[in-house]
Scaffold this active site. Structure first.
Site, mmCIF file in Angstrom:
data_model
loop_
_atom_site.group_PDB
_atom_site.id
_atom_site.type_symbol
_atom_site.label_atom_id
_atom_site.label_comp_id
_atom_site.label_asym_id
_atom_site.label_seq_id
_atom_site.Cartn_x
_atom_site.Cartn_y
_atom_site.Cartn_z
ATOM 1 N N HIS A 46 -17.736 -2.638 3.043
ATOM 2 C CA HIS A 46 -16.376 -2.769 3.576
ATOM 3 C C HIS A 46 -16.368 -3.668 4.807
ATOM 4 O O HIS A 46 -17.117 -3.456 5.756
ATOM 5 C CB HIS A 46 -15.815 -1.397 3.955
ATOM 6 C CG HIS A 46 -14.435 -1.466 4.556
ATOM 7 N ND1 HIS A 46 -13.311 -1.731 3.810
ATOM 8 C CD2 HIS A 46 -14.009 -1.335 5.838
ATOM 9 C CE1 HIS A 46 -12.242 -1.736 4.608
ATOM 10 N NE2 HIS A 46 -12.648 -1.505 5.842
ATOM 11 N N TYR A 50 0.874 -1.172 0.000
ATOM 12 C CA TYR A 50 0.000 0.000 0.000
ATOM 13 C C TYR A 50 0.911 1.222 0.000
ATOM 14 O O TYR A 50 1.691 1.426 0.933
ATOM 15 C CB TYR A 50 -0.921 0.006 1.225
ATOM 16 C CG TYR A 50 -2.061 -0.976 1.121
ATOM 17 C CD1 TYR A 50 -3.313 -0.563 0.660
ATOM 18 C CD2 TYR A 50 -1.890 -2.312 1.453
ATOM 19 C CE1 TYR A 50 -4.363 -1.459 0.550
ATOM 20 C CE2 TYR A 50 -2.927 -3.216 1.347
ATOM 21 C CZ TYR A 50 -4.159 -2.782 0.895
ATOM 22 O OH TYR A 50 -5.194 -3.673 0.788
#
Length: 581
Positions: free
Chosen positions: A413, A231
Site C-alpha cells: 500500500h 468511495y
C-alpha cells in the site's frame, strides 16, 4: 520491456526468426469461424479461471489462465461488438508509447493478426519476433472470441516481461477499416487501460469444514453516483452476542452488469472501545459521514478487480466476534465510473465464510514499512527516489515467538507516489527471500496477494522499499500471518536528530537560510530547502546511512521498548521507486 529486471533465458536461433519474421496470420472476415493452430494447443474453452472487463462499458472481456510448467499465459478476449479490429497489450504504466501489443485489424475485406510494438511516439511497428501466438478465433452470438498465448519471457527486447505483481493492460478499438498496421493512429482511437495480476500464486484450496456458514456484507441497492470516482461506505452489524468465529474464506459478490464499475471493496471491523457506531450509507468523503466511522480500520476482507476467492490456511483463521471484538463493520466500495453512467443500482459486496470450530491459530495482520511522518520525504521533481523502512531484530526478538511466525499473504500500500515496492526477508545483513515485490506498482490497484510458499520469520528484519511523499504519502505492507502476536506495527523512519543536522548543513552550504527553529515544522523546513543537486544528494545519502528510529507497537498502540538503532546493512536494497513530486 524485457531488458529491465529480466532473467537470462534460452533464445531461439536468429536464423529461424529471420525466416518467420513479419509473418501475418490472415483470418477471414469476422463472421467466419476460424481456428488456427500455431505452436502448442489451446486449453479447453471453459478453462479460464480469471476474468476482468477491459473497458468501462464491458464490451471487451478478458479471460486468462497461467501455465507455470510451460511459463505461458493463455488469453481469451470476447469482443462483444466487433468493428474493424482491436489492440491489446502491456506497457510499463499503461502508456501506448513503448508498448508490447497484439493487433487485430481489418481493411474491410480481410483481417490480419500480428505481434507489434510501439515507439516513443506511439507509432506501431510489426515485431520481427512474433511472440503473441494466435490459437483460434470464432464468432458466437455474444461476439467474437480471440484466443492467443504469450510466454512470460521471450528474449525479445521489444516485449514486456510478464512477472509477479501488477500488469498494466492496454486496449484500443478500431472503428474504421485500416489498410496497414502503420496506418493505425493510437492517439485517435477509443482506448484505455486495465490493471490486473496476470500471474497468480499456485495455492492449494484447503478443504472447508462441514459447519461452515456464510455472511453477506453488501451495499443496500445504492445508486452509483454519476461521477468518475466514488468511495461508498455502508455500516453493517453482527448479531447480538455473536460469539468468536474464524473467517476461513471470502469471495466477491458483484451485481450483474456492474463488473466494469466495481473496482475494489473492503470490509473493516470497528474499534472495540466504542459501544456503538451510527448507521451510515453514503459517500465516504461526505461531510455527513459520522467521524466515528474513521475508527473502523481493522481489515477483515479485501478484494480488487481480477481477484478470486481468498482462502486462509487450513490451520488458521481470522477471528471476529466474541469478547473484545466490535459488532460493527464498515463496507467500503470503490466505484470507477469514467463514462459517468447515471441511474446504475448496485448491491455488490463480500461474502464471508466462517466457522464456530476454531482452528489451531488466530491469524494476525502486521504493518511493515515507513512510519507516517514528514521526516521521510521525496524532493520535488525527482523521477526516481528510494526510501526503505525496516523491521529490525531489535523488535522481532522482543515480539515474536521463538518458533517464529508464518506469512501467508501480503498487501502492499502506498498513495500516489509509489511506483515500485519490495518487501525482503533478510538475516545477518543479507537478503534471503523476497516476500512480495511489484515492479509496476500502482496505488490504483491494491490487492491482497497469497504467498505461494509461506515464509517463516524468526529473529530477522524485513525491508520495505517504496515511494513516499512529503505530506500525505504512505508506504507499508500489511502482512497476514499466524500465530497472532501482540506486534501490530513494525516500522522505521530516519532518526529526527540526524535530519536536524541535515537542515543545519543546508544552512552552511547554501546562501538561502533554512530555519531550524523548534517552532518550525519539518514540512516547513523541507519547503524552504533550495533543491539543488547537492542538497538532493545529501538527503539521499542521509536516508541510506543515518541511524533509524524504530516503531515497534502493540495492538493497544503501546510501544515495545526499542530505541534508535544503527541501520542494518542496506547494500542489498538496490531497486528504486519513482516519485510524482
Amino acid at each position: 520491456m524485457q531488458t529491465s529486471g529480466s532473467k537470462p533465458c534460452p533464445c531461439p536461433s536468429f536464423k529461424l526468426r529471420e525466416v518467420v519474421s513479419m509473418y501475418f496470420t490472415m483470418i477471414a472476415v469476422f463472421l467466419v469461424v476460424l481456428v488456427v493452430a500455431l505452436q502448442g494447443t489451446a486449453p479447453q474453452e471453459n478453462y479460464f479461471p480469471y476474468k476482468v472487463p477491459l473497458d468501462p462499458q464491458g464490451l471487451l472481456e478478458l479471460s486468462w489462465n497461467v501455465s507455470y510448467p510451460q511459463q505461458v499465459v493463455h488469453f481469451q478476449i470476447l469482443v462483444k461488438d466487433p468493428k474493424f479490429g482491436l489492440l491489446f497489450g502491456m506497457s510499463d504504466r499503461g502508456e501506448f508509447e513503448n508498448a508490447d501489443l497484439a493487433v487485430l485489424w481489418s481493411d474491410g475485406h480481410n483481417s490480419y493478426f500480428g505481434d507489434a510494438w510501439s515507439d516513443e511516439k506511439g507509432q506501431l511497428h510489426m515485431d520481427s519476433q512474433q511472440d503473441y501466438q494466435l490459437l483460434g478465433a470464432h464468432r458466437a452470438p455474444e461476439g467474437l472470441y480471440l484466443l492467443f498465448r504469450r510466454a512470460f519471457s521471450t528474449c525479445d527486447p521489444k516485449d514486456y516481461l510478464i512477472e509477479d505483481g501488477t500488469v498494466h493492460l492496454i486496449y484500443g478499438i478500431l472503428e474504421k477499416p485500416v489498410h496497414s498496421l502503420h496506418a493505425i493512429n493510437t492517439s485517435a482511437i477509443p482506448r484505455g487501460l486495465q490493471r490486473v495480476q496476470l500471474l497468480k500464486p499456485n495455492i492449494t484450496v484447503p478443504e472447508l469444514p462441514s459447519d461452515m456458514k456464510t455472511m453477506e456484507i453488501t451495499a443496500p441497492d445504492v445508486v452509483i453516483p454519476s461521477q468518475e470516482t466514488t468511495y461508498w461506505c455502508y455500516m453493517a452489524e453482527l448479531p447480538e452476542s455473536f460469539p468468536k468465529h474464524h473467517i476461513i474464506m471470502y469471495e466477491p459478490m458483484i451485481t450483474a452488469g456492474n463488473e466494469a464499475l466495481v473496482h475494489h471493496m473492503e470490509v473493516f471491523q470497528c474499534a472495540a472501545e466504542f459501544d456503538s457506531f451510527p448507521h451510515y450509507n453514503g459517500p465516504c468523503d461526505s461531510k455527513m459521514k459520522p467521524e466515528r466511522l474513521n475508527f473502523c480500520r481493522h481489515v477483515l476482507a479485501a478484494w480488487a478487480m481480477g481477484a478470486q476467492a481468498f482462502y486462509y490456511p487450513e490451520e488458521a483463521g481470522l477471528a471476529f466476534g466474541g469478547p473484545g471484538s466490535s459488532r460493527y463493520l464498515r463496507l467500503e466500495i470503490h466505484y470507477h465510473n469514467p463514462l459517468v453512467f447515471k441511474g446504475r443500482r448496485d448491491s455488490s459486496g463480500i461474502r464471508l465464510y466462517y466457522t464456530a470450530t476454531l482452528r489451531r491459530y488466530d491469524a494476525g495482520i502486521m504493518e511493515l514499512g515507513l512510519v507516517y511522518t514528514p521526516v521521510m520525504a521525496i524532493p520535488p521533481g525527482e523521477a526516481e527516489f528510494l526510501l526503505t523502512g525496516y523491521c529490525t531484530d531489535k523488535c522481532t526478538r522482543l515480539a515474536l515467538p521463538a518458533a517464529g511466525i508464518r506469512i501467508f499473504a501480503s498487501q502492499l500500500h502506498t498513495h500516489l507516489a509509489g511506483r515500485k515496492v519490495v518487501t525482503v526477508l533478510a538475516r545477518d545483513g543479507r537478503e534471503r527471500q523476497v516476500v512480495n515485490a511489484d515492479s509496476h506498482y500502482s496505488p490504483h490497484f491494491q490487492v491482497r496477494s497469497p504467498v505461494a510458499a509461506q515464509r517463516r520469520i524468526r529473529h530477522v528484519y524485513l525491508s520495505r522499499q517504496g515511494g513516499f511523499g512529503i505530506m500525505e504519502e504512505m508506504c507499508v505492507n500489511y502482512v497476514h500471518y499466524y500465530p497472532q502476536t501482540q506486534l501490530e506495527l513494525c516500522k522505521s523512519a530516519v532518526d529526527p536528530g540526524y535530519l536536524h543536522r541535515y537542515f543545519n548543513l543546508v544552512n552552511r552550504f547554501n546562501d538561502e537560510e533554512v530555519c531550524t527553529c523548534p517552532q518550525v515544522s519539518v514540512p516547513q523546513q523541507f519547503a524552504s530547502v533550495p533543491w539543488n543537486t547537492f542538497n538532493r544528494d545529501v538527503l539521499r545519502s542521509l536516508y541510506s546511512f543515518a541511524p533509524i528510529s524504530m516503531h515497534c507497537n502493540k495492538s493497544s498502540a503501546v510501544r515495545f521498548p526499542v530505541r534508535t538503532t544503527l541501520k542494518p546493512n542496506s547494500d542489498m536494497f538496490c531497486s528504486k521507486t519513482r516519485g510524482n513530486r
